[in-house]
Design an enzyme around this catalytic site. Structure first.
Site, mmCIF file in Angstrom:
data_model
loop_
_atom_site.group_PDB
_atom_site.id
_atom_site.type_symbol
_atom_site.label_atom_id
_atom_site.label_comp_id
_atom_site.label_asym_id
_atom_site.label_seq_id
_atom_site.Cartn_x
_atom_site.Cartn_y
_atom_site.Cartn_z
ATOM 1 N N ARG A 67 -8.581 -0.535 4.764
ATOM 2 C CA ARG A 67 -7.729 0.479 4.147
ATOM 3 C C ARG A 67 -6.393 -0.121 3.732
ATOM 4 O O ARG A 67 -5.762 0.350 2.790
ATOM 5 C CB ARG A 67 -7.451 1.624 5.131
ATOM 6 N N ARG B 196 -0.031 14.718 12.473
ATOM 7 C CA ARG B 196 0.334 14.464 11.066
ATOM 8 C C ARG B 196 0.524 15.766 10.263
ATOM 9 O O ARG B 196 -0.099 15.973 9.236
ATOM 10 C CB ARG B 196 -0.699 13.569 10.394
ATOM 11 N N ASP C 213 4.670 0.921 12.072
ATOM 12 C CA ASP C 213 3.478 0.246 11.529
ATOM 13 C C ASP C 213 3.362 -1.201 11.997
ATOM 14 O O ASP C 213 2.366 -1.857 11.697
ATOM 15 C CB ASP C 213 3.495 0.283 9.999
ATOM 16 N N CYS D 238 -5.209 12.673 12.443
ATOM 17 C CA CYS D 238 -5.889 11.372 12.347
ATOM 18 C C CYS D 238 -5.751 10.708 13.714
ATOM 19 O O CYS D 238 -5.192 11.278 14.651
ATOM 20 C CB CYS D 238 -5.258 10.519 11.243
ATOM 21 N N ARG E 58 -4.723 10.714 4.181
ATOM 22 C CA ARG E 58 -3.676 11.736 4.283
ATOM 23 C C ARG E 58 -2.684 11.682 3.136
ATOM 24 O O ARG E 58 -2.104 12.683 2.744
ATOM 25 C CB ARG E 58 -2.897 11.565 5.582
ATOM 26 N N LYS F 95 0.845 -1.214 0.000
ATOM 27 C CA LYS F 95 0.000 0.000 0.000
ATOM 28 C C LYS F 95 0.873 1.254 0.000
ATOM 29 O O LYS F 95 0.654 2.169 -0.800
ATOM 30 C CB LYS F 95 -0.883 0.012 1.228
ATOM 31 N N ASN F 96 1.884 1.283 0.883
ATOM 32 C CA ASN F 96 2.661 2.515 1.064
ATOM 33 C C ASN F 96 3.694 2.751 -0.018
ATOM 34 O O ASN F 96 4.379 3.773 -0.004
ATOM 35 C CB ASN F 96 3.299 2.529 2.450
ATOM 36 N N VAL G 83 7.668 7.414 16.981
ATOM 37 C CA VAL G 83 7.418 8.105 15.712
ATOM 38 C C VAL G 83 6.149 8.942 15.788
ATOM 39 O O VAL G 83 6.142 10.123 15.457
ATOM 40 C CB VAL G 83 7.346 7.092 14.550
HETATM 41 C C1 EPZ Z 1 4.094 7.155 6.159
HETATM 42 O O1 EPZ Z 1 3.282 8.169 6.711
HETATM 43 C C2 EPZ Z 1 3.217 5.906 6.095
HETATM 44 N N1 EPZ Z 1 2.075 6.155 5.225
HETATM 45 C C3 EPZ Z 1 2.712 5.545 7.504
HETATM 46 O O2 EPZ Z 1 1.969 4.334 7.399
HETATM 47 C C4 EPZ Z 1 3.936 5.292 8.386
HETATM 48 O O3 EPZ Z 1 3.502 5.021 9.699
HETATM 49 C C5 EPZ Z 1 4.842 6.539 8.387
HETATM 50 O O4 EPZ Z 1 5.214 6.869 7.014
HETATM 51 C C6 EPZ Z 1 6.126 6.318 9.190
HETATM 52 O O5 EPZ Z 1 6.826 5.231 8.677
HETATM 53 C C7 EPZ Z 1 2.245 6.076 3.881
HETATM 54 O O6 EPZ Z 1 3.328 5.811 3.393
HETATM 55 C C8 EPZ Z 1 1.026 6.314 3.035
HETATM 56 P P1 EPZ Z 1 6.032 10.674 8.173
HETATM 57 P P2 EPZ Z 1 3.805 9.720 6.683
HETATM 58 O O7 EPZ Z 1 5.859 11.912 7.380
HETATM 59 O O8 EPZ Z 1 4.565 9.975 5.447
HETATM 60 C C9 EPZ Z 1 6.169 13.997 11.568
HETATM 61 C C10 EPZ Z 1 0.163 2.890 7.772
HETATM 62 O O9 EPZ Z 1 -0.257 2.371 8.817
HETATM 63 N N2 EPZ Z 1 6.111 14.966 10.472
HETATM 64 O O10 EPZ Z 1 7.293 9.888 8.027
HETATM 65 O O11 EPZ Z 1 2.652 10.586 7.013
HETATM 66 C C11 EPZ Z 1 4.855 13.258 11.743
HETATM 67 O O12 EPZ Z 1 3.969 13.984 12.554
HETATM 68 C C12 EPZ Z 1 0.574 4.353 7.761
HETATM 69 O O13 EPZ Z 1 0.306 2.291 6.677
HETATM 70 C C13 EPZ Z 1 6.226 16.327 10.751
HETATM 71 O O14 EPZ Z 1 6.361 16.712 11.907
HETATM 72 O O15 EPZ Z 1 4.811 9.695 7.925
HETATM 73 C C14 EPZ Z 1 5.274 11.967 12.398
HETATM 74 O O16 EPZ Z 1 5.380 12.165 13.791
HETATM 75 C C15 EPZ Z 1 0.311 5.032 9.110
HETATM 76 N N3 EPZ Z 1 6.165 17.215 9.728
HETATM 77 C C16 EPZ Z 1 6.669 11.709 11.820
HETATM 78 O O17 EPZ Z 1 7.109 12.963 11.255
HETATM 79 C C17 EPZ Z 1 6.017 16.820 8.408
HETATM 80 O O18 EPZ Z 1 5.995 17.697 7.510
HETATM 81 C C18 EPZ Z 1 6.696 10.658 10.728
HETATM 82 O O19 EPZ Z 1 5.798 11.070 9.716
HETATM 83 C C19 EPZ Z 1 5.904 15.434 8.147
HETATM 84 C C20 EPZ Z 1 5.972 14.525 9.188
#
Ligand code: EPZ
Length: 417
Positions: free
Chosen positions: A396, A121, A304, A116, A92, A22-23, A326
């Site tokens: 999802r 996020r 995850d 969420c 998202r 998915k990701n 995270v």
């Molecule tokens: C991706 O989400 C994945 N989703 C998530 O999987 C996964 O948990 C996450 O990466 C971490 O590995 C997809 O790939 C579609 P991040 P993403 O930006 O990109 C902070 C699942 O269950 N952050 O790496 O949204 C954020 O708040 C989903 O399949 C900022 O502060 O994750 C978080 O604490 C859930 N500012 C941390 O970084 C930003 O501009 C990691 O977020 C962006 C992120």
């Protein structure tokens, strides 16, 4: 609405095939917006999030057709630059249209995703990177408005190794004027997957999969023709299903090298894991040893898989500490696991799990995607009957999970709620 009913206690046995990731599929679908033409993306899983992404592509003007496990996408007429709130709030990852649309059309209008269940996020790092590339960013009544006649290469240091931020900026940089360096970039396998597909489209990218990625902008990209990698989180979920039920399961497409942290911790817990050709054989131990984990960005223990690993530790011989480093609110599954007899105490970012000899079946409620998976796993190991409601969360990210588990001997069915 539907629910899943499980009669627990059956050791899982047999072979299961892992679906496309998915990701990885989500950013790959949005990358088709970068280039006009007819794109083909295969091994795409049948999931609600994928349907949402397909709807968004159509709203942007692309033609989208499913051909078996492939998507055929015609992005010649991508004219709309807006990703509407009602789609973005349901998924998202829709913010990943921002980089491609801005790079291709010079103007993008994307709804802020909002929070969420697992956390706030934010996308501040996405926007900071695009500004560094010369975009003007403004906020307009819940929408991000981004404009740039042509993005220019920049050296961008990200305060956090954000997966989505790295993906958005890497896509945007492929059509920028000049060279972009993404420093402190995310290293997840899905980033490397996206880079490989973009390189196949004519992009010039080096270093994907490391914390420093170099992108040399080009004038135009050609259509994608790519096959999505297997889902490492689905694979990890089935590994834990085998471990919790004292089963013996061969997982096809488990991609062990993308799951090293999880496999290491499962072996520490006494789980037998052997690579046999392109199958990974996982056997559950008589006694599960308690193991501490701390989630991290890749190659650390994946956030995850935290909820699923917690379900395993609920049956361990001893006490384990599970730290979520995270996301700020990713313990929603704890209350529901406690309804099944688990002994868990939350203290801020950490949970202490004291193993019990038996989980007890009960009605529980899914709260988010990976929490749903942990409840399925607990139900498979619990005695008697476990009913899981709000399984739209599960759909999802897991393709036909009850069919795959039934084929391994689980007594599991989906019924109207
Ligand atoms: C991706 O989400 C994945 N989703 C998530 O999987 C996964 O948990 C996450 O990466 C971490 O590995 C997809 O790939 C579609 P991040 P993403 O930006 O990109 C902070 C699942 O269950 N952050 O790496 O949204 C954020 O708040 C989903 O399949 C900022 O502060 O994750 C978080 O604490 C859930 N500012 C941390 O970084 C930003 O501009 C990691 O977020 C962006 C992120």
């Amino acid at each position: 609405m539907e629910k899943i009913i499980i009669e627990g206690g059956v050791p899982l046995k047999g072979e299961v095939s892992i679906s496309g990731a998915k990701n990885a599929a989500l950013p790959l679908l949005f990358a088709t917006l970068l280039a006009p033409g007819v794109h083909r993306l295969c091994n795409v899983p049948a999931l609600r999030d994928i349907d949402t992404a397909a709807s968004l592509l159509q709203i942007m003007g692309a033609g989208v057709e499913r051909d078996g496990d492939c998507f055929v996408i015609n992005s010649d007429r991508v004219e709309s630059l807006e990703a509407p709130y009602d789609l973005v709030r349901t998924m998202r990852a829709s913010v990943l249209v921002l980089g491609p649309i801005l790079a291709r059309l010079g103007h993008a209008r994307v709804s802020l995703p909002g929070g969420c269940a697992i956390g706030a996020r934010p996308i501040d790092l996405h926007l900071k990177g695009l500004e560094a590339m010369g975009a003007t960013i403004s906020l307009d009544h819940g929408y991000v408005e981004a404009r740039a006649d042509r993005l220019r290469g920049a050296r961008i240091y990200s305060d956090l190794p954000t997966v989505g931020g790295t993906e958005n900026l890497m896509m945007a940089a492929t059509l920028a004027q000049g060279t972009t360096w993404l420093e402190n970039a995310a290293c997840e396998p899905e980033i490397l997957e996206l880079a490989n597909a973009l390189i196949g489209m004519g992009a010039q990218i080096e270093g994907a999969g490391t914390d420093c990625i170099r992108i040399e902008g080009v004038e135009q990209l050609r259509p994608m023709d790519y096959r999505v990698m297997p889902d490492r989180i689905e694979a990890g979920t089935f590994m834990i299903a085998a471990a919790m039920t004292k089963g013996d399961v061969c997982i096809r497409g488990a991609v062990a090298e993308c799951n090293e942290a999880l496999i290491s911790k499962l072996r520490e817990a006494g789980v037998s894991i052997e690579q046999k050709g392109d199958l990974l054989r996982v056997r559950g131990p008589e006694t599960i040893k308690s193991v501490n984990i701390r989630t991290r960005t890749y190659p650390g223990f994946p956030t995850d898989m935290q909820a699923q690993f917690m379900a395993l530790m609920c049956l361990a011989d001893g006490t384990s500490v599970i730290s979520e480093r995270v996301f700020e609110n990713r313990f929603m599954h704890v209350c529901e696991l406690q309804r099944l007899g688990a002994r868990i105490n939350i203290d801020g970012h950490s949970s202490t799990v004291t193993g019990v000899t038996q989980l007890l079946g009960a009605p529980v409620m899914a709260t988010d995607l990976r929490a749903s998976a942990s409840l399925i796993l607990a139900g498979l190991a619990a005695d008697k009957t476990t009913e899981i409601s709000r399984i739209y969360h599960l759909d999802r990210g897991y393709e036909r999970i009850e069919e795959k588990l039934s084929a391994l001997g689980a007594r599991i069915k989906r019924v109207p709620a």
